[in-house]
Every structure is written in structure tokens, then in C-alpha cells.
Design a protein around this motif. Structure first.
Motif, PDB file in Angstrom:
ATOM      1  N   ASP A 157      25.638  24.737  17.679  1.00  0.00           N
ATOM      2  CA  ASP A 157      26.096  25.563  19.108  1.00  0.00           C
ATOM      3  C   ASP A 157      25.745  24.693  20.303  1.00  0.00           C
ATOM      4  O   ASP A 157      25.180  25.226  21.195  1.00  0.00           O
ATOM      5  CB  ASP A 157      25.415  26.862  19.164  1.00  0.00           C
ATOM      6  CG  ASP A 157      25.898  27.874  18.254  1.00  0.00           C
ATOM      7  OD1 ASP A 157      27.160  27.857  17.591  1.00  0.00           O
ATOM      8  OD2 ASP A 157      25.613  29.134  18.082  1.00  0.00           O
ATOM      9  N   ALA A 158      25.746  23.373  20.088  1.00  0.00           N
ATOM     10  CA  ALA A 158      25.744  22.591  21.254  1.00  0.00           C
ATOM     11  C   ALA A 158      26.561  22.894  22.425  1.00  0.00           C
ATOM     12  O   ALA A 158      27.694  23.144  22.171  1.00  0.00           O
ATOM     13  CB  ALA A 158      25.724  21.193  21.020  1.00  0.00           C
ATOM     14  N   THR A 159      26.296  22.833  23.618  1.00  0.00           N
ATOM     15  CA  THR A 159      27.242  23.058  24.876  1.00  0.00           C
ATOM     16  C   THR A 159      27.607  21.935  25.347  1.00  0.00           C
ATOM     17  O   THR A 159      27.063  20.781  25.021  1.00  0.00           O
ATOM     18  CB  THR A 159      26.593  24.498  25.467  1.00  0.00           C
ATOM     19  OG1 THR A 159      27.431  24.944  26.403  1.00  0.00           O
ATOM     20  CG2 THR A 159      25.116  23.704  26.428  1.00  0.00           C
ATOM     21  N   ARG A 205      35.551  22.316  22.385  1.00  0.00           N
ATOM     22  CA  ARG A 205      34.366  21.765  22.616  1.00  0.00           C
ATOM     23  C   ARG A 205      33.497  21.726  21.457  1.00  0.00           C
ATOM     24  O   ARG A 205      32.554  20.513  21.412  1.00  0.00           O
ATOM     25  CB  ARG A 205      33.755  22.454  23.868  1.00  0.00           C
ATOM     26  CG  ARG A 205      32.511  21.679  24.544  1.00  0.00           C
ATOM     27  CD  ARG A 205      31.857  22.358  25.691  1.00  0.00           C
ATOM     28  NE  ARG A 205      31.381  23.743  25.237  1.00  0.00           N
ATOM     29  CZ  ARG A 205      30.787  24.635  26.124  1.00  0.00           C
ATOM     30  NH1 ARG A 205      30.636  24.437  27.391  1.00  0.00           N
ATOM     31  NH2 ARG A 205      30.423  25.761  25.497  1.00  0.00           N
ATOM     32  N   GLU A 206      33.187  22.844  20.925  1.00  0.00           N
ATOM     33  CA  GLU A 206      32.079  22.928  19.996  1.00  0.00           C
ATOM     34  C   GLU A 206      32.561  22.082  18.639  1.00  0.00           C
ATOM     35  O   GLU A 206      31.497  21.433  18.018  1.00  0.00           O
ATOM     36  CB  GLU A 206      31.696  24.200  19.242  1.00  0.00           C
ATOM     37  CG  GLU A 206      30.619  24.482  18.397  1.00  0.00           C
ATOM     38  CD  GLU A 206      30.283  25.903  18.236  1.00  0.00           C
ATOM     39  OE1 GLU A 206      29.403  26.194  17.010  1.00  0.00           O
ATOM     40  OE2 GLU A 206      30.720  26.955  19.028  1.00  0.00           O
ATOM     41  N   ALA A 254      23.525  15.824  24.630  1.00  0.00           N
ATOM     42  CA  ALA A 254      22.428  17.028  25.169  1.00  0.00           C
ATOM     43  C   ALA A 254      22.905  18.305  24.541  1.00  0.00           C
ATOM     44  O   ALA A 254      24.081  18.373  24.238  1.00  0.00           O
ATOM     45  CB  ALA A 254      22.406  17.018  26.993  1.00  0.00           C
ATOM     46  N   HIS A 255      22.007  18.816  24.116  1.00  0.00           N
ATOM     47  CA  HIS A 255      22.278  20.239  23.334  1.00  0.00           C
ATOM     48  C   HIS A 255      22.659  21.364  24.529  1.00  0.00           C
ATOM     49  O   HIS A 255      23.693  22.042  24.331  1.00  0.00           O
ATOM     50  CB  HIS A 255      21.035  20.698  22.573  1.00  0.00           C
ATOM     51  CG  HIS A 255      21.775  21.913  21.655  1.00  0.00           C
ATOM     52  ND1 HIS A 255      21.640  23.154  22.327  1.00  0.00           N
ATOM     53  CD2 HIS A 255      21.904  21.793  20.323  1.00  0.00           C
ATOM     54  CE1 HIS A 255      22.076  23.860  21.065  1.00  0.00           C
ATOM     55  NE2 HIS A 255      22.230  23.332  19.950  1.00  0.00           N
ATOM     56  N   LEU A 285      18.659  26.520  15.342  1.00  0.00           N
ATOM     57  CA  LEU A 285      18.199  25.352  14.725  1.00  0.00           C
ATOM     58  C   LEU A 285      18.110  26.011  13.087  1.00  0.00           C
ATOM     59  O   LEU A 285      17.385  26.956  12.680  1.00  0.00           O
ATOM     60  CB  LEU A 285      16.773  25.090  15.036  1.00  0.00           C
ATOM     61  CG  LEU A 285      16.826  24.457  16.525  1.00  0.00           C
ATOM     62  CD1 LEU A 285      15.122  24.492  17.049  1.00  0.00           C
ATOM     63  CD2 LEU A 285      17.243  23.228  16.285  1.00  0.00           C
ATOM     64  N   LEU A 286      18.832  25.343  12.088  1.00  0.00           N
ATOM     65  CA  LEU A 286      18.856  26.073  10.826  1.00  0.00           C
ATOM     66  C   LEU A 286      18.182  24.846   9.925  1.00  0.00           C
ATOM     67  O   LEU A 286      18.184  23.879   9.959  1.00  0.00           O
ATOM     68  CB  LEU A 286      20.426  25.897  10.455  1.00  0.00           C
ATOM     69  CG  LEU A 286      21.470  26.690  11.555  1.00  0.00           C
ATOM     70  CD1 LEU A 286      22.717  26.797  10.596  1.00  0.00           C
ATOM     71  CD2 LEU A 286      21.007  28.034  11.664  1.00  0.00           C
ATOM     72  N   VAL A 287      17.503  25.792   8.921  1.00  0.00           N
ATOM     73  CA  VAL A 287      17.175  24.937   7.668  1.00  0.00           C
ATOM     74  C   VAL A 287      18.012  25.017   6.419  1.00  0.00           C
ATOM     75  O   VAL A 287      17.932  26.114   6.258  1.00  0.00           O
ATOM     76  CB  VAL A 287      15.572  25.151   7.549  1.00  0.00           C
ATOM     77  CG1 VAL A 287      15.068  24.310   6.365  1.00  0.00           C
ATOM     78  CG2 VAL A 287      14.697  24.731   8.631  1.00  0.00           C
TER      79      VAL A 287
END
Length: 265
Positions: free
Chosen positions: A187-189, A98-99, A167-168, A176-178
């Protein structure tokens, strides 16, 4: 700590060796170097392989914990006046796949996400292999001024996801990475298709809460309004009490609701 370790579960060394060996074999290598991360992660055991791949090892215990989290989040959604929209998949492999699919879809619509490399099963474990981003920082690591500089970008990214039917479902600072001064989402579900409208509002509420606690309610709402109409921001307001229950958000809910209502009028 003992309860946390029980819930998270552990993976014995022989099974982790099997994972590392399989990663090597699937990528044409005879051996790999593995570095384990001291991460507070409930849903996988993370490790870095050859400074090239970020690998998540998902156990059956992780899958059970995910089911518990999903049920709790759906109860929270009910409390906000909508049907539950969070979705659980039943096996470690399904969680990894899924990820993998979420990262693939985000990159397909032009958003930054670590490149998905592989998803497979080893000895009942789900294994997800992603591109490793060295020297990234999460939103939690940024100074408030840096968070503010990425505020509009965050809502642009979220709006693009939503416009494409994504949708997240778990938007927070550590997801949230920079990297190279660009925003990456991880890591969206999975959410249920029939509950997408609620999930969309929940995502927006999470983003507003994340920013409000760092740069203030007025600045957060102003950034959201650059990407979303007032009606969408008002819909997100209904989820703020639910978001406030999460330990990773610490914001002034009344101030944020008041600012949304001020803008709406």
C-alpha cells in the motif's frame, strides 16, 4: 457506522461479478472462486480470487475519499513546517495503476512486496490484482517481541526505498506484513517529487512511532540509527506531532522526542 459506509461506498453485485469474470478471462480461466474480506478498508473493496490473487476494486467514491485524505494529510504536512507532498490521482484506474507501479518498483530494487499481476478498468472501476500471500500476519498481529525482531529490518527496508528515490507515504502496522518470517511492504502511496525530502522524514517518523508504541522509544531510535544518520532522525522528529494525529498510531510523543534529542547530543 452509517457515515463510514457512506464514505466508503458499496459496489453492487453485478459489477463485482463483472470484475471476477474479467479476472478469469484475463488469466485464461472459465470461472473463479471469490472470497470477500471483512476488512475495514476505505479505499477499495478487497477480495481473494482462487486463493491465488488478492484483488482490490476501486470505485469513484473511493477516489473521492482518497482526495479528501490527501488534502488532510497535506494540511498536516504544512503544520510540520513543510509543503504538502502527498499526491492524488484522479480516477479509480489511476489509483490501481499507481499501486501496481509502486509494487513493481519495490520488487525491482530487491524488496519484498506481493507480486503485481495486473491493473485494469471494468465498468468504471479500477482493479488491481496482486499475488495473494496466505497466512501472512501484519505488524498489528505480532507480539511485541516479534516486532522487535523485525525492527532493524524495517529501517533497512525503508532506507533502501529512500536511497532509490521511493517513499511509502502511509507506513503503519497494517501495511507491514510478515510472511515466511520476512517483512513485506504494501500500500505505498504517491508523493510529489519536489516534496521527497519531507516524505522521507515523514516515513521515518511513522516507522519510529509504530515501533515506539510496541517496543519503546529507546529501542525504536536505536534501530533507526542503524540505518539512518542522526540528522535524518532529527528531521523525522518534526513530523511526530503530525503522526500522532493519526488514529493508527498511539505512542508517547514526548518520550520519543526526548530519546531522539538524547541521541543527537
Amino acid at each position: 457506522m452509517a457515515i463510514r459506509e457512506l464514505l466508503r461506498g458499496t459496489v453492487d453485485w453485478t459489477r463485482l461479478e463483472a470484475v471476477a469474470r474479467t479476472v478469469a478471462e484475463r488469466n485464461g480461466r472459465t470461472a473463479v472462486r471469490v472470497e470477500f474480506l471483512d476488512a475495514d478498508n476505505w479505499l477499495s473493496t478487497p477480495m481473494i480470487v482462487d486463493d491465488e490473487w488478492f484483488v482490490k476494486v476501486v470505485t469513484p467514491q473511493n477516489s473521492v475519499v482518497h482526495a479528501v485524505f490527501t488534502a488532510g494529510r497535506n494540511l498536516g504536512a504544512f503544520s510540520s513546517g513543510t509543503e504538502g507532498f502527498f499526491d492524488h490521482v484522479g480516477t479509480p484506474l489511476a489509483l490501481a495503476e499507481r499501486e501496481f507501479e509502486a509494487a513493481t518498483r519495490m520488487r525491482a530494487i530487491g524488496l519484498n512486496a506481493p507480486r503485481p499481476v495486473d491493473a485494469f478498468e471494468v465498468e468504471g472501476l479500477g482493479v488491481l490484482v496482486l499475488e495473494y500471500l496466505p497466512d501472512f500476519r501484519t505488524f498489528d498481529d505480532l507480539a511485541d517481541a516479534e516486532v522487535e525482531s523485525h525492527a532493524s529490518e524495517l529501517f533497512d527496508v525503508l532506507s533502501t526505498m529512500h536511497d532509490e528515490g521511493l517513499a511509502h507515504g502511509d507506513l503503519r502496522g497494517e501495511n507491514l506484513l510478515v510472511y515466511d518470517d520476512e517483512l513485506y511492504v504494501i500500500d505505498a502511496t504517491t508523493v510529489r517529487e519536489e516534496g521527497f525530502a519531507g516524505a522521507r522524514s515523514y516515513d521515518l517518523a511513522c516507522a519510529l512511532a509504530e515501533l515506539a508504541q510496541r517496543i519503546g522509544a529507546r529501542e525504536a531510535v536505536a534501530a533507526a540509527r542503524e540505518a539512518y544518520p542522526v540528522a535524518d532522525v532529527l528531521a523525522a522528529r518534526d513530523f511526530l506531532d503530525f503522526v500522532a494525529l493519526r488514529p493508527d498510531h498511539d505512542f508517547d510523543g514526548n518520550a520519543l522526542k526526548g530519546e531522539i534529542e538524547r541521541v543527537a547530543t
